[in-house]
Scaffold this motif. Structure first.
Motif, PDB file in Angstrom:
ATOM      1  N   GLU A  10       0.808  -1.219   0.000  1.00  0.00           N
ATOM      2  CA  GLU A  10       0.000   0.000   0.000  1.00  0.00           C
ATOM      3  C   GLU A  10       0.841   1.269   0.000  1.00  0.00           C
ATOM      4  OE1 GLU A  10      -3.303   0.472  -0.270  1.00  0.00           O
ATOM      5  OE2 GLU A  10      -3.482  -1.676  -0.634  1.00  0.00           O
ATOM      6  N   GLU A  11       2.020   1.218   0.611  1.00  0.00           N
ATOM      7  CA  GLU A  11       2.838   2.426   0.724  1.00  0.00           C
ATOM      8  C   GLU A  11       3.540   2.808  -0.582  1.00  0.00           C
ATOM      9  OE1 GLU A  11       5.279  -1.051   2.330  1.00  0.00           O
ATOM     10  OE2 GLU A  11       3.270  -0.316   2.667  1.00  0.00           O
ATOM     11  N   TRP A  12       3.496   1.949  -1.590  1.00  0.00           N
ATOM     12  CA  TRP A  12       4.111   2.275  -2.877  1.00  0.00           C
ATOM     13  C   TRP A  12       3.293   3.361  -3.580  1.00  0.00           C
ATOM     14  CZ3 TRP A  12       6.172  -2.556  -5.893  1.00  0.00           C
ATOM     15  CH2 TRP A  12       7.128  -3.214  -5.106  1.00  0.00           C
ATOM     16  N   ASP A  13       3.954   4.400  -4.014  1.00  0.00           N
ATOM     17  CA  ASP A  13       3.322   5.514  -4.725  1.00  0.00           C
ATOM     18  C   ASP A  13       2.895   5.058  -6.124  1.00  0.00           C
ATOM     19  OD1 ASP A  13       2.572   7.947  -5.825  1.00  0.00           O
ATOM     20  OD2 ASP A  13       4.590   8.793  -5.827  1.00  0.00           O
ATOM     21  N   ASP A  14       1.669   5.393  -6.521  1.00  0.00           N
ATOM     22  CA  ASP A  14       1.163   5.005  -7.837  1.00  0.00           C
ATOM     23  C   ASP A  14       2.034   5.515  -8.980  1.00  0.00           C
ATOM     24  OD1 ASP A  14      -0.949   3.464  -7.042  1.00  0.00           O
ATOM     25  OD2 ASP A  14      -2.480   4.984  -7.397  1.00  0.00           O
ATOM     26  N   THR A  58       4.432   1.981 -14.432  1.00  0.00           N
ATOM     27  CA  THR A  58       4.219   2.646 -13.146  1.00  0.00           C
ATOM     28  C   THR A  58       3.611   1.649 -12.166  1.00  0.00           C
ATOM     29  OG1 THR A  58       2.008   3.380 -13.742  1.00  0.00           O
ATOM     30  CG2 THR A  58       3.835   4.901 -14.241  1.00  0.00           C
ATOM     31  N   VAL A  59       3.680   1.983 -10.899  1.00  0.00           N
ATOM     32  CA  VAL A  59       3.055   1.147  -9.879  1.00  0.00           C
ATOM     33  C   VAL A  59       1.556   1.073 -10.132  1.00  0.00           C
ATOM     34  CG1 VAL A  59       2.567   0.959  -7.403  1.00  0.00           C
ATOM     35  CG2 VAL A  59       4.862   1.587  -8.173  1.00  0.00           C
ATOM     36  N   ARG A  60       0.958   2.164 -10.583  1.00  0.00           N
ATOM     37  CA  ARG A  60      -0.474   2.173 -10.921  1.00  0.00           C
ATOM     38  C   ARG A  60      -0.781   1.106 -11.985  1.00  0.00           C
ATOM     39  NH1 ARG A  60      -1.056   7.247 -12.449  1.00  0.00           N
ATOM     40  NH2 ARG A  60      -1.756   7.913 -10.411  1.00  0.00           N
ATOM     41  N   GLU A  61       0.062   1.012 -13.013  1.00  0.00           N
ATOM     42  CA  GLU A  61      -0.139   0.027 -14.075  1.00  0.00           C
ATOM     43  C   GLU A  61       0.053  -1.388 -13.535  1.00  0.00           C
ATOM     44  OE1 GLU A  61      -0.818  -1.697 -17.859  1.00  0.00           O
ATOM     45  OE2 GLU A  61      -1.443   0.165 -16.901  1.00  0.00           O
ATOM     46  N   LEU A  62       1.008  -1.564 -12.633  1.00  0.00           N
ATOM     47  CA  LEU A  62       1.206  -2.877 -12.009  1.00  0.00           C
ATOM     48  C   LEU A  62      -0.045  -3.294 -11.254  1.00  0.00           C
ATOM     49  CD1 LEU A  62       2.879  -5.315 -11.146  1.00  0.00           C
ATOM     50  CD2 LEU A  62       3.813  -3.905  -9.286  1.00  0.00           C
ATOM     51  N   ARG A  63      -0.611  -2.369 -10.473  1.00  0.00           N
ATOM     52  CA  ARG A  63      -1.843  -2.681  -9.733  1.00  0.00           C
ATOM     53  C   ARG A  63      -2.981  -3.024 -10.683  1.00  0.00           C
ATOM     54  NH1 ARG A  63      -0.308   1.805  -5.642  1.00  0.00           N
ATOM     55  NH2 ARG A  63       0.371   0.528  -3.892  1.00  0.00           N
ATOM     56  N   ARG A  64      -3.127  -2.255 -11.767  1.00  0.00           N
ATOM     57  CA  ARG A  64      -4.168  -2.527 -12.752  1.00  0.00           C
ATOM     58  C   ARG A  64      -3.985  -3.912 -13.355  1.00  0.00           C
ATOM     59  NH1 ARG A  64      -4.994  -3.578 -17.569  1.00  0.00           N
ATOM     60  NH2 ARG A  64      -2.827  -3.321 -18.129  1.00  0.00           N
ATOM     61  N   PHE A  65      -2.755  -4.244 -13.702  1.00  0.00           N
ATOM     62  CA  PHE A  65      -2.442  -5.546 -14.288  1.00  0.00           C
ATOM     63  C   PHE A  65      -2.801  -6.681 -13.317  1.00  0.00           C
ATOM     64  CE2 PHE A  65       0.713  -8.993 -14.506  1.00  0.00           C
ATOM     65  CZ  PHE A  65       0.382  -9.516 -15.741  1.00  0.00           C
ATOM     66  N   LEU A  66      -2.412  -6.542 -12.059  1.00  0.00           N
ATOM     67  CA  LEU A  66      -2.699  -7.586 -11.081  1.00  0.00           C
ATOM     68  C   LEU A  66      -4.185  -7.729 -10.793  1.00  0.00           C
ATOM     69  CD1 LEU A  66       0.261  -7.056  -8.603  1.00  0.00           C
ATOM     70  CD2 LEU A  66      -0.005  -8.854 -10.308  1.00  0.00           C
ATOM     71  N   ARG A  67      -4.926  -6.620 -10.763  1.00  0.00           N
ATOM     72  CA  ARG A  67      -6.375  -6.679 -10.554  1.00  0.00           C
ATOM     73  C   ARG A  67      -7.071  -7.365 -11.719  1.00  0.00           C
ATOM     74  NH1 ARG A  67      -5.993  -1.338  -8.884  1.00  0.00           N
ATOM     75  NH2 ARG A  67      -6.628  -0.679 -10.947  1.00  0.00           N
TER      76      ARG A  67
END
Length: 70
Positions: A10-14, A58-67
């Motif tokens: 959670e602490e990773w900046d998007d 970006t971290v945002r793209e990583l989160r999107r990919f994992l979701r």
């Protein structure tokens, strides 16, 4: 044995940057597989530094990919 899904802290900046090699290590997928995904238009959306440098997401793209479970 239990299997836990990969999650981004959670602490990773998007807006943080993850290089290609770091992504492969994080999701535990061989670089060759991820390169094939790029050719096939699958996986996360990659960017290049200055349009022709190293690949990153970006971290945002990583989160999107994992979701998305892609």
């Amino acid at each position: 044995m239990t299997i836990a899904p990969i999650s981004v802290p959670e602490e990773w900046d998007d807006n943080g940057i993850i290089l290609f090699e770091e992504f492969c290590a994080f999701v535990r997928i061989p670089q060759r597989t991820v390169r094939c995904w790029r050719i096939e238009g699958r996986g996360p959306t990659w960017q290049r530094f200055n349009g022709n440098g190293r690949l990153y997401i970006t971290v945002r793209e990583l989160r999107r990919f994992l979701r998305g479970g892609q």
